[in-house]
Design an enzyme around this catalytic site. Structure first.
Site, PDB file in Angstrom:
ATOM      1  N   LYS A   1       3.010 -12.179  -7.648  1.00  0.00           N
ATOM      2  CA  LYS A   1       3.191 -12.644  -6.317  1.00  0.00           C
ATOM      3  C   LYS A   1       2.787 -11.234  -5.415  1.00  0.00           C
ATOM      4  O   LYS A   1       2.869 -10.291  -5.942  1.00  0.00           O
ATOM      5  CB  LYS A   1       4.534 -12.823  -5.849  1.00  0.00           C
ATOM      6  CG  LYS A   1       4.458 -13.780  -4.649  1.00  0.00           C
ATOM      7  CD  LYS A   1       4.337 -15.154  -4.679  1.00  0.00           C
ATOM      8  CE  LYS A   1       4.313 -15.939  -3.767  1.00  0.00           C
ATOM      9  NZ  LYS A   1       4.255 -17.413  -3.714  1.00  0.00           N
TER      10      LYS A   1
ATOM     11  N   GLY B   1      -2.893 -18.709  -1.989  1.00  0.00           N
ATOM     12  CA  GLY B   1      -2.255 -18.521  -0.778  1.00  0.00           C
ATOM     13  C   GLY B   1      -0.772 -18.926  -0.721  1.00  0.00           C
ATOM     14  O   GLY B   1      -0.295 -19.077  -1.864  1.00  0.00           O
ATOM     15  N   ASP B   2       0.031 -18.574   0.307  1.00  0.00           N
ATOM     16  CA  ASP B   2       1.689 -18.890   0.499  1.00  0.00           C
ATOM     17  C   ASP B   2       1.769 -18.833   1.889  1.00  0.00           C
ATOM     18  O   ASP B   2       0.687 -18.980   2.764  1.00  0.00           O
ATOM     19  CB  ASP B   2       2.271 -17.882   0.004  1.00  0.00           C
ATOM     20  CG  ASP B   2       3.772 -18.130  -0.398  1.00  0.00           C
ATOM     21  OD1 ASP B   2       4.152 -18.909  -1.392  1.00  0.00           O
ATOM     22  OD2 ASP B   2       4.635 -17.548   0.356  1.00  0.00           O
TER      23      ASP B   2
END
Ligand code: NDP
Ligand code: 2IT
Length: 444
Positions: free
Chosen positions: A126, A165-166
């Site tokens: 992440k 994406g996030d």
């Protein structure tokens, strides 16, 4: 003290000031207790849990860029490469002012188990930045993305680490990031997922997380003789995950009556008109408040409290710890039967325990929202093969993956005599594959 408790205490002591990371580790280790007990000597001898909770690598860097007034701005950038036992690091990038190392470590840690549950060969990672895209011009977002990628490109690649994406990172940001990677590295490869359809993106990736959440909700309901048809639902947030969860709920005959953003929530007893939400959020990048001005019979309330509206199904799709014990109590009192997490860790531990003890069927994010990363892995496959599947093909694969995840989670919970405890089921089923690969690869 049990091995899992010892490791948890060590995590708290060695990672001060990282409450979100502690929380994510606690949930997983508590679930794994029953698995560890069966073979404690071996797990201890190999220090499996100590290795699992320590990221393989944390990259943190400076991101300087110039705003529209000509002022030099500086943000923090990160990539957490958490675990590569079962595949290259895979996981999103979050751009939000709240981003810090604790939040990215919790997200990277969760990602290990989520990616394992998909059945696809992807490890956990992440990244992100405390950059706030809200209110920035396209040029400012581009300048930031180019600077961010100028550093990040040294550490990623189609076979090493593949971001996506996030929160705060959608198609626009992925496009700018991809352009800069290609320009610096001279490689046209599937180094990012969630790309535009004209440069290697996969059909259905945009919809995948939200659709996947509802596919698994449907499986839970089916297993209990129920269905989404005619149900009243609340979906929190109004971003990528929320919008496509609402779209699929409506297709399956449920009625979504409330959504929110970080300022407040809207209530539309007639059912949310999704085309209005899409226009406000996807086209104009506006605030959800505008919905109440545009749709008769709907209301807007500033601040928290969306859970006060009565519902059968509650899908938290905004951010971590948005549903706390007070909200959970109101949901239960109002007869809510299903809580399925579209966001990552949106329910506090206390609220999770409360809803589960009160008969709510609860599916944790690492299983429920895995459709996004699973479809990212399908995008990676298409890029490697230099082909693109049709929307129907990708959707069918996504649907099958979500059904399989439900089966794995349900079966693991039953195997450990905790039927319907999907928290335990998801953590155990995710852990088993990773730990097997870690053991096989020796001490690394
Ligand atoms: P978006 O940026 O598209 O949307 C986020 C939504 O959540 C917005 O409505 C935003 O409101 C709201 N929100 C964000 N932060 C806060 C906050 N601190 N308080 C209240 N509301 C907030 O992100 P996504 O839809 O992509 O992500 C939502 C969740 O789903 C996250 O937890 C993410 O990690 C998770 N997820 C996303 C996946 C994906 O494929 N995109 C895959 C799996 C999980 P506002 O606009 O006001 O900030
Ligand atoms: O939390 C997540 O799983 C995501 N943000 C999606 C990650 C991905 O690589 O598609």
């Amino acid at each position: 003290m049990s091995y899992t408790e010892e490791v948890y205490e060590r995590v708290v002591a060695q990672n001060p000031g990282e409450p979100e990371f502690h929380q994510a580790v606690k949930e997983v280790l508590d679930s794994l207790k029953v698995v560890i007990e069966r073979n404690e000597e071996e797990y201890r001898r190999l220090s499996i849990l100590e290795r699992l909770v320590e990221p393989e690598r944390i990259i943190s860097f400076r991101v300087p860029w110039v705003d529209d007034k000509g002022v030099v701005q500086v943000n923090k950038g990160y990539r957490i490469q958490f675990n590569s036992a079962i595949g290259p690091y895979k996981g999103g990038l979050r751009f939000h002012p709240s981003v810090n190392q604790s939040i990215l470590k919790f997200l990277g840690f969760e990602q290990i188990f989520k990616n394992s549950l998909t059945g696809l060969p992807i490890g956990g990672g992440k990244g992100g930045s405390n950059f706030d895209p809200k209110g920035k011009s396209d040029r400012e977002v581009m300048a930031f993305c180019q600077s961010f990628m100028t550093e990040l490109c040294k550490y990623i690649g189609a076979d090493t680490d593949v971001p996506a994406g996030d929160i705060g990172v959608g198609g626009r940001e992925i496009g700018y990031l991809f352009g800069q990677y290609k320009r610096i590295r001279g490689l046209y490869e599937g180094v990012l997922t969630g790309k535009g359809l004209t440069f290697g993106g996969s059909l259905v990736r945009t919809q995948a997380t939200g659709y996947g959440v509802v596919y698994i909700l449907n499986e839970i309901m089916k297993a209990h003789g129920d269905s989404p048809e005619g149900k009243t639902a609340i979906v929190t947030g109004s971003g990528n995950v929320a919008i496509y969860a609402v779209e699929k709920l409506h297709q399956l005959g449920a009625k979504v009556v409330a959504m929110c953003d970080s300022n407040g929530f809207i209530h539309d007893p007639n059912g949310i008109k999704l085309e209005v939400i899409k226009d406000i959020k996807e086209v104009k990048r506006g605030r959800i408040k505008e919905y109440a001005d545009r749709v008769e019979g709907s209301t807007y309330t500033e601040g928290l409290g969306i859970w006060n509206i009565k519902c059968d199904v509650f899908l938290p799709c905004a951010t971590q710890n948005e549903l706390d014990i007070d909200g959970a109590k109101v949901l239960v009192a109002n007869g809510c039967k299903y809580v399925v997490e579209g966001a990552n860790m949106p329910t506090t531990l206390e609220a999770t325990n409360y809803v589960m003890e009160n008969g709510v069927l609860f599916m944790p994010g690492k299983a429920a929202n895995a459709g996004g990363v699973a479809t990212s892995a399908l995008e990676m496959s298409q890029n490697s093969m230099r082909i693109s599947w049709s929307a129907e093909e990708v959707d069918e694969k996504l649907h099958t993956i979500m059904r399989d995840i439900f089966k794995k989670v349900d079966e693991a919970a039953k195997r450990y005599d905790m039927p319907d405890n999907y928290v335990v089921g998801a953590n155990i089923a995710g852990f088993e594959k990773v730990v097997d690969a870690m053991k096989a690869q020796g001490i690394c």
